[in-house]
Design a protein around this motif. Sequence first.
Motif, short mmCIF file in Angstrom:
data_model
loop_
_atom_site.label_atom_id
_atom_site.label_comp_id
_atom_site.label_asym_id
_atom_site.label_seq_id
_atom_site.Cartn_x
_atom_site.Cartn_y
_atom_site.Cartn_z
N ALA A 299 0.85 -1.19 0.00
CA ALA A 299 0.00 0.00 0.00
C ALA A 299 0.88 1.23 0.00
N LEU A 300 0.53 2.19 -0.83
CA LEU A 300 1.25 3.46 -0.91
C LEU A 300 0.28 4.58 -0.60
N SER A 301 0.62 5.38 0.41
CA SER A 301 -0.26 6.47 0.84
C SER A 301 0.50 7.78 0.78
N SER A 302 -0.18 8.84 0.33
CA SER A 302 0.44 10.16 0.31
C SER A 302 -0.63 11.21 0.58
N GLY A 303 -0.19 12.39 1.01
CA GLY A 303 -1.17 13.42 1.32
C GLY A 303 -0.54 14.77 1.55
N THR B 82 3.26 0.59 3.15
CA THR B 82 3.03 -0.53 4.05
C THR B 82 3.11 -1.82 3.24
N ILE B 83 3.82 -2.81 3.77
CA ILE B 83 4.03 -4.07 3.07
C ILE B 83 3.59 -5.22 3.96
N ALA B 84 2.87 -6.17 3.35
CA ALA B 84 2.56 -7.44 4.01
C ALA B 84 3.45 -8.50 3.36
N ALA C 237 7.10 2.21 6.36
CA ALA C 237 8.11 3.28 6.39
C ALA C 237 7.48 4.52 5.80
N GLY C 238 7.81 5.68 6.38
CA GLY C 238 7.20 6.91 5.90
C GLY C 238 8.02 8.13 6.26
N GLY C 239 7.60 9.27 5.74
CA GLY C 239 8.28 10.52 6.03
C GLY C 239 7.55 11.69 5.41
N GLY C 240 8.05 12.89 5.67
CA GLY C 240 7.41 14.07 5.12
C GLY C 240 8.24 15.32 5.33
N TYR C 241 7.71 16.42 4.77
CA TYR C 241 8.37 17.72 4.85
C TYR C 241 7.31 18.80 4.95
N GLY C 242 7.57 19.81 5.79
CA GLY C 242 6.60 20.88 5.95
C GLY C 242 7.26 22.22 6.26
N VAL C 243 6.48 23.28 6.06
CA VAL C 243 6.93 24.65 6.34
C VAL C 243 5.83 25.35 7.13
N SER D 213 10.68 11.26 9.58
CA SER D 213 10.60 9.93 8.97
C SER D 213 10.52 8.88 10.06
N ASP D 214 10.05 7.70 9.71
CA ASP D 214 9.96 6.60 10.67
C ASP D 214 10.00 5.28 9.93
N ILE D 215 10.35 4.23 10.66
CA ILE D 215 10.27 2.87 10.16
C ILE D 215 9.67 2.01 11.26
N LEU D 216 8.63 1.22 10.91
CA LEU D 216 7.82 0.53 11.91
C LEU D 216 7.56 -0.91 11.49
N ALA D 217 7.31 -1.73 12.48
CA ALA D 217 6.86 -3.11 12.25
C ALA D 217 5.62 -3.32 13.10
N GLY D 218 4.69 -4.13 12.59
CA GLY D 218 3.46 -4.32 13.34
C GLY D 218 2.66 -5.52 12.89
N TYR D 219 1.40 -5.53 13.29
CA TYR D 219 0.53 -6.67 13.02
C TYR D 219 -0.89 -6.17 12.79
N GLN D 220 -1.60 -6.82 11.88
CA GLN D 220 -3.00 -6.53 11.63
C GLN D 220 -3.86 -7.70 12.07
#
Length: 324
Positions: A103-107, A122-124, A138-144, A174-181
């Motif tokens: 899954a690829l999410s952006s906003g 997000t990867i399964a 894994a994700g990240g961003g930039y803001g002003v 930025s962050d890198i995470l592991a988890g469970y659904q």
Amino acid sequence: RSDQALNSKYIFPSISTDNCIYSSYTIRPTGSTGLLPWSAPLSKDYCAACFGAGGVSVVGCHRPFVAGCWAVTCILAANATPTWANDWETSVEPAAALDPWRALSSGITATPKSWVVYASTTIAPFDSLNSDGFRVRAGGGYGVYTYTTRPPAAHDCRFGNGTTANIRGRSTFSDILAGYQLQVGALTVKAFAGAAIDTQALAPFDICNANRGRAYGVKGVLETWAELSPKIWLAVDGNWTEAHGGFNAQTRLGFRLTPNLSIGLEEQALGNVAGHQLRSGAFARYAWSWGEAIASGGISSQRFDLRDLRRDDTWASLNIMFHY
């Protein structure tokens, strides 16, 4: 896949299903988004079994590891005259190969004095995103953003000339995470933990703003989705990071106008060591077979640092997610 149709005499061979799973195969005409289901079991010997069956030869084979067994996709070409009209492209694939596992999410979110863009994936790795299981994100961003300091009081740590100052901040994270659904009935829960980094660069430097410089720390995320009825759903998400004490909690209550289109109400609280912000608004969500888009907006009330600097603003957000 082939530029020719499967011969009408084609019959799936008998395949042992020991230690494997059942799925479905599909046939798709060229230029069509429709899929015609064709049930058949999966087997690690499927390619070998396909060879020579019903006048169909194997021209390629792909064997991803799916759901604890080797799910084999055979790429077939008919060597007999096709009996189906037009130039159809034929695809015979396990449904597991069609199930999304990425899954690829952006906003983007904007206010009159700030904007931020962000993205995550997000990867399964072992199964479909639609199934319970392990996840990596894994994700990240930039803001002003900009803000104006209050006039300094006596012995204030701010600028000592008795005037205010306009501060411009740049944020990267930025962050890198592991988890469970896990899905329990109508409730889906996702939990993640990992590491995060957050950098806030201020110009001119504001010594009184605790949300400055670079910080590292652990991060936790909890996301829930509940189907309250066929037409009503509730999503409650939250995250917190040790890096600058960042947090975000969001609740959306959605009402389906159609199977694809929902509208609803949204409440959000977010902030860091320098202050917090409360948002209220409305949203519209449109979902399709391989993704969704959410547009939202409303009003916000903000409070920064110990000098009780308050500001009311409007905000708007657009988020798009694709799964494949």
